[in-house]
Enzyme design. Sequence first.
Site, PDB file in Angstrom:
ATOM      1  N   THR A 279       9.054   6.023   0.780  1.00  0.00           N
ATOM      2  CA  THR A 279       8.389   6.550  -0.415  1.00  0.00           C
ATOM      3  C   THR A 279       7.993   7.990  -0.126  1.00  0.00           C
ATOM      4  OG1 THR A 279       7.592   4.381  -1.105  1.00  0.00           O
ATOM      5  CG2 THR A 279       6.464   6.258  -2.055  1.00  0.00           C
ATOM      6  N   PHE A 281       5.668  11.128  -1.191  1.00  0.00           N
ATOM      7  CA  PHE A 281       4.404  11.436  -1.862  1.00  0.00           C
ATOM      8  C   PHE A 281       4.256  12.953  -1.967  1.00  0.00           C
ATOM      9  CE2 PHE A 281       3.944   7.359   0.166  1.00  0.00           C
ATOM     10  CZ  PHE A 281       3.107   6.614  -0.656  1.00  0.00           C
TER      11      PHE A 281
HETATM   12  O1  LIG Z   1       0.587   0.110  -3.883  1.00  0.00           O
HETATM   13  C1  LIG Z   1       0.465   0.955  -2.997  1.00  0.00           C
HETATM   14  O2  LIG Z   1       0.116   0.665  -1.865  1.00  0.00           O
HETATM   15  C2  LIG Z   1       0.804   2.341  -3.312  1.00  0.00           C
HETATM   16  O3  LIG Z   1       0.426   3.208  -2.585  1.00  0.00           O
HETATM   17  C3  LIG Z   1       1.676   2.591  -4.503  1.00  0.00           C
HETATM   18  C4  LIG Z   1       3.173   2.518  -4.227  1.00  0.00           C
HETATM   19  C5  LIG Z   1       3.955   3.109  -5.444  1.00  0.00           C
HETATM   20  O4  LIG Z   1       3.385   3.394  -6.481  1.00  0.00           O
HETATM   21  O5  LIG Z   1       5.147   3.287  -5.307  1.00  0.00           O
HETATM   22  C6  LIG Z   1       3.490   3.338  -3.059  1.00  0.00           C
HETATM   23  C7  LIG Z   1       4.399   2.956  -2.132  1.00  0.00           C
HETATM   24  C8  LIG Z   1       5.159   1.707  -2.220  1.00  0.00           C
HETATM   25  O6  LIG Z   1       6.461   2.097  -2.599  1.00  0.00           O
HETATM   26  C9  LIG Z   1       4.622   0.792  -3.239  1.00  0.00           C
HETATM   27  C10 LIG Z   1       3.646   1.149  -4.082  1.00  0.00           C
END
Ligand SMILES: O=C(O)C(=O)C[C@]1(C(=O)O)C=C[C@@H](O)C=C1
Length: 396
Positions: A279, A281
């Site tokens: 992911t 950010f």
């Molecule tokens: O739910 C979390 O722990 C988040 O930080 C959000 C979130 C997202 O929105 O994509 C972040 C990373 C992961 O891919 C899953 C969820």
Amino acid sequence: MALQGVSIWGCSKSPPPPQFGVAVANSHSTLIGNLRYDFDKCRCCLGVLAQRATTAVEDEKPTVPPLAHSSGPAHQNEAKGFHFHKDMNLLPKPLTAIDLYSSPRDGKKVRVAYQGLPGAYSEDAAFKAYPKCETVPCDNFEAAFKAVELWLVDKAVLPIENSVGGSIHRNYDLLLRHRLHIVGEVQLRVNHCLLGLPGVRKEELKAVVSHPQAFAQCEKILSALGVVKISAHDTAASAQTVASNRPRDTGAIASSRAAKVYGLNILAERIQDDDENITRFLVLGREPIIPGADRPHKTSIVFSLEEGPGVLFKALAVFAMRDINLSKIESRPLKQRPLRVVDDLNEGNATYFDYLFYIDIEASMAEPRAQYAVGQLQEFARFLRVLGCYPMDTVL
Ligand SMILES: O=C(O)C(=O)C[C@]1(C(=O)O)C=C[C@@H](O)C=C1
């Protein structure tokens, strides 16, 4: 305490709509290289932000005794009708160059807002960006944007895309609605775990709680288990739900850190379909950073174009011609004017969907090739804004 429903803006007016058709150099601006970056800080915003700055340093002890308790000249002056503020420490502190500088300050913890509860991946991303930071959980993405704007925190860290689940469109839209700058990125390897109450086996589960993105990333195990999916605000919230409601037949998909925070057992590890589950950010701040030449940078830009054959091709060519790699392109409907009526035909109007294009280029605004490319794009784009220029992150 989580920041909830922060509803006031840095400016007492309503949020300024994006200035479509207005080029980068149109507002209060500063020069980076040969290019102007817009700040969009009116006097009125700065006034309110200056007042808000006192909130961020509220734990500082007063160094001057309150005037109300003092005797002597000041007190006598008050009696003579001079109007002093009762407690000078309550007055807004003037901003200093240090307050406006965007990098972590020595001896003072950077406060970083994120969406979710303690144990969320977004909090991991905040710690990757600022290892010693104080994290501030927020109810939703917008509260995290506002917390930065109101000087309640220094930075916000928000997910923008996942290698399996795709883009987080809400945050693209918020980037344009708010006037924050992208000052960094974090690439985080997301290793999901299946969590349950101590003593529970994964075969006993009938339901699993998690964030929709996490469900999208773990489809294989979920269909193998044949469980019902229950959506949660974030992965840590799902772990908290299981830990506090204590249903033996319900699991959560969250991180191993969330398991520790909420006292749950790890029933299965690395349950994502794709082992390389990353992911990305964005780190947002009030001020842009001055890009250094020491490491590779990315620049994020949003623009809209006139209608016509090949206009997007022409827009992207300004980068290709200069050998600038494009690492991301995303289009979003232009919300103020999503449809464009082009022709008045006898059988009805021809309408086109209107878009904003968000691109990330692998170049720094300190490089002349990027400055010329953006300058050339600006000549024919209807609207263009540089969202930020920041160091590229790598996956650990
Ligand atoms: O739910 C979390 O722990 C988040 O930080 C959000 C979130 C997202 O929105 O994509 C972040 C990373 C992961 O891919 C899953 C969820």
